[in-house]
Design an enzyme around this catalytic site. Structure first.
Site, PDB file in Angstrom:
ATOM      1  CG  ASP A 282      -5.432  20.380   4.262  1.00  0.00           C
ATOM      2  OD1 ASP A 282      -5.577  19.941   5.235  1.00  0.00           O
ATOM      3  OD2 ASP A 282      -6.595  20.804   3.539  1.00  0.00           O
TER       4      ASP A 282
ATOM      5  CG  ASP B  73     -14.075  13.827   4.317  1.00  0.00           C
ATOM      6  OD1 ASP B  73     -13.836  14.301   5.268  1.00  0.00           O
ATOM      7  OD2 ASP B  73     -13.127  13.065   3.910  1.00  0.00           O
TER       8      ASP B  73
END
Length: 241
Positions: free
Chosen positions: A8, A129
């Site tokens: 990330d 998500d």
């Protein structure tokens, strides 16, 4: 089942967030290319990369860091975060990204997903998500009224390579993945599902592997790898058994 070690990116560094909060970022490596190479050297078949700043900005922000990863490894890279139009999809695929992940735009503009799947077969994934079972977008800053399954079903015949399902309530807190919800989603759709969020141990991987027949094709892990709770080579061996 494939292990996708996660990188990330925030401000050019490899970080992990807690519960998707940018202010809850821990820096684990300031050299994304070296991190990717370490994963590849441990046997990773794929590397999962997210441009976190890009997800909030709606356009690529950590391009230099992504390119350093692409230059460092031959393993295929899947990339998400801030990819919201055909030009950006094409740009990343041209630069060597193997698979692009469309998240927010899958909710806002489902037609773009369908069009890009036609144009780039096998190279488009959809990231869904969830917060409390509902789809979250804009870097998880907003929650919609749509359920995960509702959104996933929109792309059943589009040719999406995979649905990447993240339970935000478990992400980055090592609470264990939402195995039941992931398996239920995988069972309900024909598109392969990649599990994400909360994977904290080899036991979590065993639990996901036990329900792999539902259609779970892979699992993403980040913090547990950086914390040393999961050894990449051991995890790959377990999932390959």
């Amino acid at each position: 089942m494939i292990l996708f070690p996660a990188i990330d990116l925030k401000d050019g560094n490899c970080v992990r967030l807690k519960l998707g909060l940018m202010e809850e970022a821990t820096v684990f490596n300031t050299d994304p290319g070296a991190q990717a190479k370490a994963f590849a050297d441990a046997g990773a078949q794929w590397i999962h990369v997210v441009d976190l700043n890009g997800a909030f900005a709606g356009k690529p922000v950590n391009a230099a860091a992504v390119e350093s990863i692409l230059n460092a490894v031959t393993a295929p890279v899947q990339l998400g975060g801030g990819i919201r139009d055909m030009a950006t999809i094409e740009m990343w695929l041209d630069k060597g990204v193997s698979r692009v992940i469309l998240g927010t735009v899958a909710l806002r503009d489902p037609q773009l997903v369908k069009d890009s799947c036609k144009r780039f077969p096998g190279r488009i994934a959809v990231g869904i998500d969830a917060k409390g079972g509902k789809v979250a977008v804009e870097g998880w800053a907003e929650t919609s009224d749509l359920t995960v399954l509702d959104l996933a079903l929109k792309f059943e015949d589009a040719g999406v390579a995979a649905i990447i399902y993240t339970d935000i309530d478990r992400d980055g807190v090592l609470a264990g993945p939402n195995t039941a919800a992931t398996a239920a989603l995988a069972q309900a759709i024909s598109t392969p599902v990649i599990a994400s969020g909360g994977v904290s141990s080899l036991d979590d991987l065993r639990a996901l592997k036990a329900v792999a027949a539902s259609g779970i094709a892979g699992v993403i892990s980040g913090r547990a790898i950086y914390d040393g709770r999961i050894d990449v080579a051991a995890a790959i061996a377990l999932l390959a058994e």
